[in-house]
Design a protein around this motif. Structure first.
Motif, PDB file in Angstrom:
ATOM      1  N   TYR A   1       0.869  -1.179   0.000  1.00 14.75           N
ATOM      2  CA  TYR A   1       0.000   0.000   0.000  1.00 14.75           C
ATOM      3  C   TYR A   1       0.899   1.221   0.000  1.00 14.75           C
TER       4      TYR A   1
ATOM      5  N   HIS B   1      -8.231 -13.730  16.793  1.00  9.64           N
ATOM      6  CA  HIS B   1      -7.317 -13.237  17.817  1.00  9.64           C
ATOM      7  C   HIS B   1      -7.411 -14.062  19.096  1.00  9.64           C
TER       8      HIS B   1
ATOM      9  N   GLU C   1     -12.202 -12.733  10.947  1.00  8.99           N
ATOM     10  CA  GLU C   1     -12.559 -12.569  12.356  1.00  8.99           C
ATOM     11  C   GLU C   1     -14.020 -12.896  12.647  1.00  8.99           C
TER      12      GLU C   1
ATOM     13  N   LYS D   1       4.037   1.173   2.023  1.00 14.07           N
ATOM     14  CA  LYS D   1       4.069   0.159   3.075  1.00 14.07           C
ATOM     15  C   LYS D   1       3.928  -1.239   2.497  1.00 14.07           C
TER      16      LYS D   1
ATOM     17  N   ASN E   1      -2.364  -6.966  15.004  1.00 10.78           N
ATOM     18  CA  ASN E   1      -3.190  -6.007  14.272  1.00 10.78           C
ATOM     19  C   ASN E   1      -2.337  -5.320  13.212  1.00 10.78           C
ATOM     20  N   GLY E   2      -2.889  -5.243  12.025  1.00 15.82           N
ATOM     21  CA  GLY E   2      -2.170  -4.530  10.967  1.00 15.82           C
ATOM     22  C   GLY E   2      -1.091  -5.358  10.293  1.00 15.82           C
ATOM     23  N   SER E   3      -1.074  -6.672  10.571  1.00 15.94           N
ATOM     24  CA  SER E   3      -0.027  -7.492   9.971  1.00 15.94           C
ATOM     25  C   SER E   3      -0.381  -7.926   8.555  1.00 15.94           C
ATOM     26  N   GLY E   4      -1.625  -7.670   8.148  1.00 16.44           N
ATOM     27  CA  GLY E   4      -1.985  -7.962   6.766  1.00 16.44           C
ATOM     28  C   GLY E   4      -2.884  -9.177   6.593  1.00 16.44           C
ATOM     29  N   LYS E   5      -3.513  -9.615   7.673  1.00 15.82           N
ATOM     30  CA  LYS E   5      -4.397 -10.783   7.577  1.00 15.82           C
ATOM     31  C   LYS E   5      -5.567 -10.503   6.643  1.00 15.82           C
ATOM     32  N   SER E   6      -6.254  -9.411   6.918  1.00 12.98           N
ATOM     33  CA  SER E   6      -7.421  -9.090   6.092  1.00 12.98           C
ATOM     34  C   SER E   6      -7.017  -8.870   4.645  1.00 12.98           C
ATOM     35  N   THR E   7      -5.876  -8.241   4.460  1.00  9.99           N
ATOM     36  CA  THR E   7      -5.405  -7.996   3.095  1.00  9.99           C
ATOM     37  C   THR E   7      -5.230  -9.316   2.344  1.00  9.99           C
TER      38      THR E   7
ATOM     39  N   GLU F   1     -14.619  -8.576   7.276  1.00  8.13           N
ATOM     40  CA  GLU F   1     -14.306  -8.329   8.680  1.00  8.13           C
ATOM     41  C   GLU F   1     -15.424  -7.538   9.359  1.00  8.13           C
TER      42      GLU F   1
HETATM   43  N1  ATP Z   1      -6.823   0.451   1.584  1.00  9.78           N
HETATM   44  C1  ATP Z   1      -5.654   0.613   2.250  1.00  9.78           C
HETATM   45  N2  ATP Z   1      -4.837   1.639   1.948  1.00  9.78           N
HETATM   46  C2  ATP Z   1      -3.668   1.809   2.589  1.00  9.78           C
HETATM   47  N3  ATP Z   1      -3.226   1.001   3.570  1.00  9.78           N
HETATM   48  C3  ATP Z   1      -3.990  -0.039   3.932  1.00  9.78           C
HETATM   49  C4  ATP Z   1      -5.248  -0.290   3.290  1.00  9.78           C
HETATM   50  N4  ATP Z   1      -5.787  -1.383   3.853  1.00  9.78           N
HETATM   51  C5  ATP Z   1      -4.929  -1.805   4.786  1.00  9.78           C
HETATM   52  N5  ATP Z   1      -3.842  -0.995   4.848  1.00  9.78           N
HETATM   53  C6  ATP Z   1      -2.687  -1.176   5.740  1.00  9.78           C
HETATM   54  O1  ATP Z   1      -2.186  -2.482   5.550  1.00  9.78           O
HETATM   55  C7  ATP Z   1      -1.822  -3.059   6.787  1.00  9.78           C
HETATM   56  C8  ATP Z   1      -2.504  -4.402   6.940  1.00  9.78           C
HETATM   57  O2  ATP Z   1      -3.899  -4.215   7.086  1.00  9.78           O
HETATM   58  P1  ATP Z   1      -4.885  -5.410   7.377  1.00  9.78           P
HETATM   59  O3  ATP Z   1      -6.247  -4.846   7.460  1.00  9.78           O
HETATM   60  O4  ATP Z   1      -4.667  -6.470   6.367  1.00  9.78           O
HETATM   61  O5  ATP Z   1      -4.404  -5.890   8.791  1.00  9.78           O
HETATM   62  P2  ATP Z   1      -5.030  -7.021   9.724  1.00  9.78           P
HETATM   63  O6  ATP Z   1      -3.957  -7.993   9.970  1.00  9.78           O
HETATM   64  O7  ATP Z   1      -6.289  -7.525   9.150  1.00  9.78           O
HETATM   65  O8  ATP Z   1      -5.308  -6.213  11.047  1.00  9.78           O
HETATM   66  P3  ATP Z   1      -6.485  -6.450  12.136  1.00  9.78           P
HETATM   67  O9  ATP Z   1      -6.004  -7.496  13.043  1.00  9.78           O
HETATM   68  O10 ATP Z   1      -6.567  -5.126  12.819  1.00  9.78           O
HETATM   69  O11 ATP Z   1      -7.720  -6.788  11.405  1.00  9.78           O
HETATM   70  C9  ATP Z   1      -2.200  -2.057   7.861  1.00  9.78           C
HETATM   71  O12 ATP Z   1      -1.021  -1.431   8.300  1.00  9.78           O
HETATM   72  C10 ATP Z   1      -3.088  -1.063   7.183  1.00  9.78           C
HETATM   73  O13 ATP Z   1      -2.841   0.211   7.685  1.00  9.78           O
END
Ligand code: ATP
Ligand code: MG
Lengths: 236, 292
Positions: B14, B184, B152, B17, B39-45, B75
């Motif tokens: 992103y 989690h 989740e 990042k 949190n924010g490790s990229g699971k949802s991505t 999510e």
């Molecule tokens: N649309 C976007 N644009 C820019 N950055 C993004 C976008 N979506 C996610 N990110 C960044 O990518 C990283 C991973 O996000 P993601 O949602 O995959 O985390 P996660 O592991 O699902 O977190 P959580 O446990 O909070 O659900 C985060 O640092 C977030 O800030």
């Protein structure tokens, strides 16, 4: 597509967000014709301006009717986001069409005009209402949540673009000094000028059709712009 | 085990990042895989990429089963759904292009699996979070799916609702679905999950699940006459501590794998050892908890 349309429409009906603009529309139409007789094109000019503003309201509520999380799911089932937004536009257009018909036919039915309107009056009236509705839909959709993240900004954006478009009509002499600028701005003034013709016209000048066609083309270009930006933003 | 789907060298960035860096793993039939990470490790991505909601920058998701269908549950659970479960599922199914009759059958079947028959004509807006979550899983199963992706599914639910959903997920697994979920709450993973993948520093590692008995150890403390030989049991025990008691016997503290425990005990007793204490050791679990 039909089932998506059906779903979106039922969903919108259940939000009840159409009620305020709808009541304002009814109220203004009734009050406007409370006293008879009325001039034909002047009255149509007023109600088409009203519809122009209210269609902005309808458009924003329609585009924001579904829960944002649910939107992702619905698009997934619809297998594409373009078809999803096309149905939203269609709902807006259907509402614009119905309200245009009501605006044109209501005063005729209750006999609110001083003289019997001719077929030309009716066609001109309908075109004025419908073209401005479409223009309002196209302009307002640009400010909905897909392209403008903040809700507050959506409303301010829609309100300003609609009012600016109306203001152009009176500022025309100033704008004309910059060559070509008038072509870029929303052509609301075209409709308003045509509607300020005298009620005694008994044939529509050919130029009028072209002006309406330009309003429709302008709207289509703005809608195309919406999809263009949407698809560029997609899949980030 | 048949491979359903393979994730190959997926990367995602992103702006500046880097969220996922060259990630590869496979999903097999009839298994529940958990994706864990901070949190924010990229699971949802990662789930969105597999579900086809967003595109990856590079890499591919290869489907090994012909016309593999993936159901995706986001999510964020929608909170303002103005329909009843029946209406909602019907609309979603129709939008997917399922004909009326098979759709109605499928909805009835789903309402039954998820134990929602009574609530079928109450508006979803009035539902508890757990019920809403179930509806979201049901909509993902309207079309014939092989793999369910749940982001989740258990968060925000009270223990009872979590328990119930967990049971439902297990029954889905028995019905032949594979499930990829993020979570989690480690406690829940114990009973539910076959495999755990950890995302850390934009990489994926496979953790050994503690639910498999082979990973669990027991500790045995026993007394043993010093003149006897322990050779026959030494092959499957590991001696931690040994001390000589006043009566001349030895006291040993040993670690043995769960599955070898019975054999070890039998051998020890046959060698005139006297068992003092037997207790489970959960070292893996303790290690595991440090990931959160
Ligand atoms: N649309 C976007 N644009 C820019 N950055 C993004 C976008 N979506 C996610 N990110 C960044 O990518 C990283 C991973 O996000 P993601 O949602 O995959 O985390 P996660 O592991 O699902 O977190 P959580 O446990 O909070 O659900 C985060 O640092 C977030 O800030
Ligand atoms: Mg997440």
């Amino acid at each position: 597509m039909m089932s998506l349309l059906h779903y979106q429409f039922s969903n919108y009906i259940r939000t009840y967000k159409y009620l305020p603009p709808f009541f304002i529309f009814i109220l203004c139409t009734v009050v406007n014709y409370a006293f008879v007789p009325n001039p034909i094109l002047d009255s149509y000019s007023f109600t088409s301006t009203l519809l122009f503003l209210l269609m902005g309201w309808f458009t924003v509520t329609i585009f924001h009717a579904e829960d944002e999380g649910q939107k992702v799911i619905t698009i997934l089932h619809a297998k594409g986001q373009n078809v999803y937004f096309v149905t939203l536009y269609l709902i807006c257009i259907v509402i614009g069409f119905c309200l245009s018909c009501v605006s044109v036919l209501y005063p005729i039915i209750i006999g609110a005009f001083g003289e019997r309107p001719s077929l030309w009056h009716i066609i001109l009236g309908f075109l004025a209402h419908f073209s401005l509705s479409i223009l309002a839909i196209a302009l307002s959709a640009i400010f909905t949540r897909e392209l403008v993240k903040n809700r507050q900004n959506s409303w301010w954006g829609v309100l300003s673009i609609l009012i600016i478009s109306l203001a152009i009509a009176s500022l025309k002499s100033v704008i004309l000094q910059v060559k070509g600028l008038l072509w870029l701005l929303p052509p609301v003034h075209l409709s308003l000028e045509m509607m300020s013709s005298d009620d005694s016209i008994n044939v529509i000048p050919a130029g009028f059709y072209w002006q309406f066609i330009w309003i429709f083309i302008y709207s289509i270009l703005v809608i195309w712009l919406y999809f263009f930006i949407l698809n560029r933003k997609k899949k980030m | 085990m048949n491979t359903l789907m393979e994730v190959q060298n997926i990367s995602k960035q992103y702006k500046t990042k880097k969220v996922l860096d060259n990630i590869s793993f496979s999903i097999y039939g009839e298994e529940i895989v958990a994706l864990v990470g901070k949190n924010g490790s990229g699971k949802s991505t990662l789930l969105k990429i597999i579900g086809g909601i967003i595109d990856s920058d590079s890499g591919a998701v290869t489907r090994h089963v012909q016309s593999l269908k993936i159901g995706y549950v986001p999510e964020i659970t929608p909170s303002h759904v103005l329909f009843t479960p029946e209406e909602y599922l019907f609309h979603m199914g129709k939008i997917s292009g399922i004909p009326r009759k098979p759709l109605q059958e499928k909805i009835d079947q789903l309402l039954e699996i998820f134990n929602m028959l009574e609530a079928r004509s109450t508006r979803i807006t009035h539902f508890s979070k757990g019920m809403k979550q179930k509806i979201m899983i049901m909509q993902a199963m309207l079309e014939e799916t092989h793999l369910l992706i749940l982001d989740e599914p258990l968060s925000g639910l009270d223990p009872r609702a979590q328990n119930e959903l967990e049971k439902t997920l297990l029954s889905l697994k028995e019905k032949g679905y594979s499930i990829l979920l993020t979570c989690h709450e480690t406690k829940l993973l114990e009973n539910l999950v076959d495999r755990i993948l950890l995302i850390e520093g934009s990489q994926v590692k496979q953790l050994e699940s503690f639910s498999e008995a082979s990973n669990q150890n027991n500790q045995i403390v026993f007394e043993f006459p010093s003149h006897k030989s322990l050779d026959s049991v030494l092959s499957f025990i590991q001696i931690n501590q040994m001390r000589t008691l006043n009566n001349g016997n030895q006291e040993l503290t040993v670690t043995v794998k769960s599955r070898d425990t019975d054999k070890a005990l039998l051998a020890l007793l046959q060698h005139e050892a006297s068992i003092k204490e037997l207790m489970p050791l959960n070292s893996k679990k303790e290690q595991f908890h440090t990931h959160f």
